[in-house]
Motif scaffolding. Structure first.
Motif, PDB file in Angstrom:
ATOM      1  N   ALA A 151       0.855  -1.190   0.000  1.00 37.24           N
ATOM      2  CA  ALA A 151       0.000   0.000   0.000  1.00 37.24           C
ATOM      3  C   ALA A 151       0.887   1.235   0.000  1.00 37.24           C
ATOM      4  CB  ALA A 151      -0.925   0.009   1.213  1.00 37.24           C
ATOM      5  N   SER A 152       0.330   2.319  -0.505  1.00 37.81           N
ATOM      6  CA  SER A 152       1.074   3.577  -0.555  1.00 37.81           C
ATOM      7  C   SER A 152       0.320   4.657   0.210  1.00 37.81           C
ATOM      8  CB  SER A 152       1.282   4.016  -2.011  1.00 37.81           C
ATOM      9  OG  SER A 152       2.065   3.064  -2.698  1.00 37.81           O
ATOM     10  N   GLY A 153       0.989   5.761   0.437  1.00 33.75           N
ATOM     11  CA  GLY A 153       0.347   6.845   1.182  1.00 33.75           C
ATOM     12  C   GLY A 153       0.994   8.187   0.890  1.00 33.75           C
ATOM     13  N   PHE A 154       0.237   9.222   1.204  1.00 29.10           N
ATOM     14  CA  PHE A 154       0.647  10.602   0.918  1.00 29.10           C
ATOM     15  C   PHE A 154       0.360  11.481   2.126  1.00 29.10           C
ATOM     16  CE2 PHE A 154      -1.382  14.721   0.082  1.00 29.10           C
ATOM     17  CZ  PHE A 154      -0.374  15.423  -0.561  1.00 29.10           C
ATOM     18  N   TRP A 155       1.225  12.441   2.361  1.00 27.78           N
ATOM     19  CA  TRP A 155       0.884  13.529   3.277  1.00 27.78           C
ATOM     20  C   TRP A 155       1.500  14.812   2.757  1.00 27.78           C
ATOM     21  CZ3 TRP A 155      -2.851  14.656   6.218  1.00 27.78           C
ATOM     22  CH2 TRP A 155      -2.777  15.741   7.095  1.00 27.78           C
ATOM     23  N   PHE A 156       0.757  15.910   2.939  1.00 26.10           N
ATOM     24  CA  PHE A 156       1.184  17.202   2.383  1.00 26.10           C
ATOM     25  C   PHE A 156       2.537  17.645   2.943  1.00 26.10           C
ATOM     26  CE2 PHE A 156      -3.367  17.106   3.272  1.00 26.10           C
ATOM     27  CZ  PHE A 156      -3.926  17.389   2.047  1.00 26.10           C
ATOM     28  N   ASN A 157       2.669  17.520   4.280  1.00 29.58           N
ATOM     29  CA  ASN A 157       3.704  18.193   5.077  1.00 29.58           C
ATOM     30  C   ASN A 157       3.417  19.705   5.031  1.00 29.58           C
ATOM     31  OD1 ASN A 157       5.013  15.744   5.616  1.00 29.58           O
ATOM     32  ND2 ASN A 157       6.136  15.913   3.690  1.00 29.58           N
ATOM     33  N   ILE A 158       3.768  20.390   6.072  1.00 25.16           N
ATOM     34  CA  ILE A 158       3.487  21.825   6.103  1.00 25.16           C
ATOM     35  C   ILE A 158       4.733  22.613   6.513  1.00 25.16           C
ATOM     36  CG2 ILE A 158       1.053  21.443   6.620  1.00 25.16           C
ATOM     37  CD1 ILE A 158       1.649  22.455   9.497  1.00 25.16           C
ATOM     38  N   GLY A 159       4.619  23.917   6.331  1.00 24.60           N
ATOM     39  CA  GLY A 159       5.674  24.830   6.762  1.00 24.60           C
ATOM     40  C   GLY A 159       5.165  25.656   7.929  1.00 24.60           C
TER      41      GLY A 159
END
Lengths: 82, 744
Positions: free
Chosen positions: B442-450
């Protein structure tokens, strides 16, 4: 002309449903001012809880960002995290 | 970065028990605070009588909601995103109604814990018990018990005339999903559920508050942001920010769960009333009953594809439990659901739903793991139906630089394809399996922020340096700050000491969350260190009586610029520091930024399990986390983040859930009954660092702390499905649930 892209719900409430708007502006601040002139209340609508992506990069405080003539500007919910 | 230490500043204190956490702090004259909590899931507070408690010998103060400002319900700017302070206030101490078992009703401060607990028993609360609702689907029904009489669903037209437990509807749209499905050759539709799960930090919430006679308030607490604690307490108690100073304690885990306040405003109110410092520490039972887990969810996914595996349309509808007050991560759930893939026609709809549970809090990549569980499980089924390798199906549709995300912008430089290629090439993916064993991907994503960050770098007289930032270190960030400063200054890491300042000693920093600290605060550290380098060059120029442009800084030493042929000697940082008093005074650099350009993060996980067909028990045999980390500043800590996220996700997939009785009371408020994975439950988790640098950071940093919890739910579920031939779409895949599915 910079291109503004909006999600349907936001557009329904703030830009008479227009999801794609062309704006002549060289900074994000100028773009928001132009948008507010065309759609009164737009600046207030993005004042809280909204982040801006300019050409794919998300900025928490975009006002001082310069725009290219072909820049693409997206308004999206402010992001946090865990 | 070339050189990095095996440990981190503070590691020795942590492993030897010397570190000072929130509960370790003491002050002269300090007294103890305890909280009276609701025994009911939903009830109106008819009256509270604290008279007898207040008379008990040794009791110094009693507070109820009457001691707090009655704030209006309005969404205002706060930190980086909108906040409704009334919700935070009413969650810290109930006003008019209790909305979940464990909801704080009153608090007492006394000379001992025993006296405080005795006093709690003397507080008389008259409740009018109301019908309650726990499940998100039940809460959405028209005839559900209403938690808030003034909550009307936002985001629907026309504006509703009746209140509802659905706080908000959100929609994201790209292209024309109906047309996309019409041209699809295969359509797959599935439903999924996930349970609320707790962050499970080892250290309970704890704080000490002391209000001086002049009103100046000092708070020592374990949190993910001392500035957040200051801001929230100031608003909840109507105190000026400048009248509160918050000192961060060492933090024993947060994972998002310490991005709000529970005890701090109560401790301040008790200290203000008693004139004494007040310490408050939650028990584990209180942590489970009164602090926020992440949301559980109900999700429907529909995928449309061509026979060659090309995705042409996708839809996801999700309803997330917010707990007692609005604010589930339904929006990021909608935004992340399909972010890994280039799908021309897609729609997500999210619902934020209140129910009689503790208010949810952030948990690593809030909202994303549940959405990924649904989408990545459906993709696995699609791969099976198409007869495609699941990695190849993902590669065929993988988002790349320039792919338009459903939520609007095009992806910047990202490394998702690289993680898939690394997975395909990894020995793990090509190792044969035995009977009852299966492999999931499985794969996944997260934006990450500043966001907003400040840093200061001070040069000491002996040529060492101190780096001061304002973010509690929950994942090794102090080491990263020191490494980046050392790199810019050109000195050894051992000569740089990172410190975490309190709210009065460093510029504002948004909290530690969103995988932002090494990226955003790190960028501030780099700028502050560059500021120092400019000053060092100027001091060398002064000593050499030349222009600054004639001095270059390299490897911690000032050199004459190339082309200068005079006899100047080189000047080390230590030498310049030693003469600072004669060349202009102390050398300090600082930077305060609002950082944009966080690089999105992607990960791909491989999981092998074995299923016991007689008991339904699942054993994780092998697990590999592959992640685009941008550039790993401290690879050891990056690996730790990846392993920790995977371990938490595996627990989410296999065991963790809240068990309520028919009165809405939590039955498993302890680690014996709330089953998180421990070391003996898991194999060594392999971490593969893929480095696709983020061009928006001087060292290429991307956030790494949240992505690794996104894929495991589906990676485990897909492995179980392939091992057993039975697909369980409702988490957790606990032995009883899997056994029941196997018996069908």
């Amino acid at each position: 002309m910079a291109t503004v892209l909006l999600q349907p719900e936001f557009a329904r409430r703030n830009t008479a449903g227009q999801r794609l708007v062309e704006v002549d502006a060289d900074t994000c601040q100028a773009l928001i001012e132009r948008m507010d002139e065309r759609f009164p209340g737009f600046a207030d609508a993005i004042a809280t809880g909204v982040a801006v992506a300019i050409d794919g990069q998300i900025y928490p405080d975009p006002l001082q960002q310069d725009l290219r003539p072909d820049s693409e500007v997206c308004f999206l919910p402010a992001l946090e995290g865990g | 970065m070339g050189r990095y230490p095996a440990g981190s500043p503070g590691w020795r204190d942590k492993v030897t028990g010397q570190a000072n956490y929130g509960a370790d702090f003491s002050l002269p004259g300090m007294i103890t605070g305890r909280v009276l909590r609701s025994p009911h899931a939903h009830a109106r507070i008819v009256s509270i009588d604290t008279t007898e408690a207040g008379k008990l010998a040794g009791v110094r103060a009693v507070v109820t909601a009457a001691d707090f400002p009655d704030l209006p319900s309005e969404v205002v700017a706060g930190g980086e995103s909108p906040v409704n302070y009334r919700y935070i206030s009413c969650n810290a101490i109930a006003r008019d109604k209790v909305l979940y078992e464990g909801h704080a009703v009153a608090a007492v401060a006394a000379i001992s814990a025993g006296v405080a607990e005795q006093a709690l028993k003397l507080i008389r609360v008259e409740y009018e018990v109301l019908p309650h609702v726990i499940d998100v689907r039940d809460a959405m029904r028209d005839d559900a018990p209403l938690l808030h009489d003034n909550l009307y669903t936002e985001g629907v037209d026309p504006k509703p005339t009746k209140p509802s437990n659905i706080a908000k509807r959100t929609e994201f749209l790209l292209g024309d999903p109906a047309a996309g499905f019409a041209e699809s050759e295969i359509i797959l539709e599935r439903s999924y559920t996930t349970q609320p799960v707790h962050q499970g930090y080892i250290e309970p919430h704890a704080c000490v508050a002391s209000v001086a006679a002049d009103g100046m308030t000092t708070v020592w607490s374990s949190s993910q942001g001392q500035f957040m604690v200051r801001e929230f307490c100031a608003k909840l108690l109507k105190i000026a920010d400048s009248d509160i100073r918050v000192l961060p304690a060492e933090i024993g885990g947060g994972f998002g769960g310490k991005t709000t306040v529970y005890l701090e405003p109560l401790a301040i109110a008790l200290s203000r009333k008693s004139g004494r410092p007040v310490k408050m520490v939650m028990s584990r039972e209180e942590v489970f009953k009164a602090s926020g887990p992440t949301s559980g969810g109900v999700l429907q996914v529909k995928l449309g594809a061509r026979r060659d595996g090309t995705l042409v349309a996708a839809e996801c509808e999700l309803a997330y439990q917010a707990g007692a007050f609005p604010g589930s991560p339904a929006i990021p759930g909608c935004m992340t659901a399909f972010a890994c893939y280039d799908i021309p026609n897609a729609r997500t709809v999210g619902y934020d739903v209140v129910s009689n549970r503790p208010k949810c809090a952030a948990y690593r990549a809030p909202g994303a793991p549940m959405a990924a569980f649904a989408v990545e499980s459906a993709l696995d089924e699609l791969a099976l139906e198409l007869g495609m390798d699941p990695v190849e199906l993902r590669l065929k549709n993988a988002a790349k630089e320039g792919t338009r995300a459903l939520y609007g912008p095009k992806m910047p430089v990202i490394g998702f394809v690289e993680t898939l290629e690394a997975a395909r090439a990894h020995a793990h993916y090509n190792t044969p399996l035995k009977a009852n064993q299966g492999r999931g991907i499985a794969s996944g994503f997260w934006f990450n922020i500043g966001g907003q960050s400040s840093a200061a770098v001070h040069i000491n007289e002996d040529g060492t340096a101190e780096v001061v930032t304002g973010n509690p270190d929950i994942g090794g960030s102090r080491a990263s700050m020191a490494i980046m400063a050392a790199e810019v200054l050109g000195i050894d890491y051992a000569k740089v000491k990172p410190l975490i300042g309190d709210t009065a000693s460093v510029g504002y920093c948004f909290l530690t969350g969103g995988s932002r600290v090494t990226f955003a605060t790190g960028k501030a550290v780099v700028e502050a260190a560059n500021d120092v380098v400019q000053q060092l060059r100027a001091r060398a120029a002064k000593i050499w009586k030349c222009e600054v442009d004639e001095v270059i800084w390299k490897d911690g030493v000032a050199h004459p610029a190339q082309g200068q042929t005079d006899t100047r000697t080189q000047l080390s940082l230590a030498e310049i520091a030693a003469s600072a008093a004669r060349t202009g005074g102390p050398i300090s650099g600082k930077a305060s930024l609002n950082v944009g350009g966080a690089g999105p993060g992607f990960g791909t996980h491989l999981c092998d399990v074995e299923v016991d067909p007689e008991t339904g028990r699942v054993t994780v045999l092998r697990y590999t986390v592959i992640q685009d980390v941008g550039r790993a500043i401290h690879p050891g800590y990056v690996e730790g983040q990846m392993q920790g996220g995977a371990a938490q996700g595996i627990g989410w997939a296999l065991n963790e859930e809240y068990v309520y009785d028919d009165q809405g009371r939590l039955q498993n408020s302890g680690f014996l009954d709330y089953r998180m994975p421990v070391a003996s439950d898991l194999p060594m988790i392999d971490a593969v660092l893929v480095e696709v640098p983020n061009p928006a950071h001087p060292f290429g940093v991307r956030g790494v702390g949240e992505v690794p919890i996104v894929p495991p739910l589906a990676a485990v579920a897909n492995a179980v499905a392939r091992a057993s031939g039975v697909r369980v779409n409702d988490l957790p895949i606990s032995p009883p649930r899997l056994l029941a599915a196997l018996m069908k």
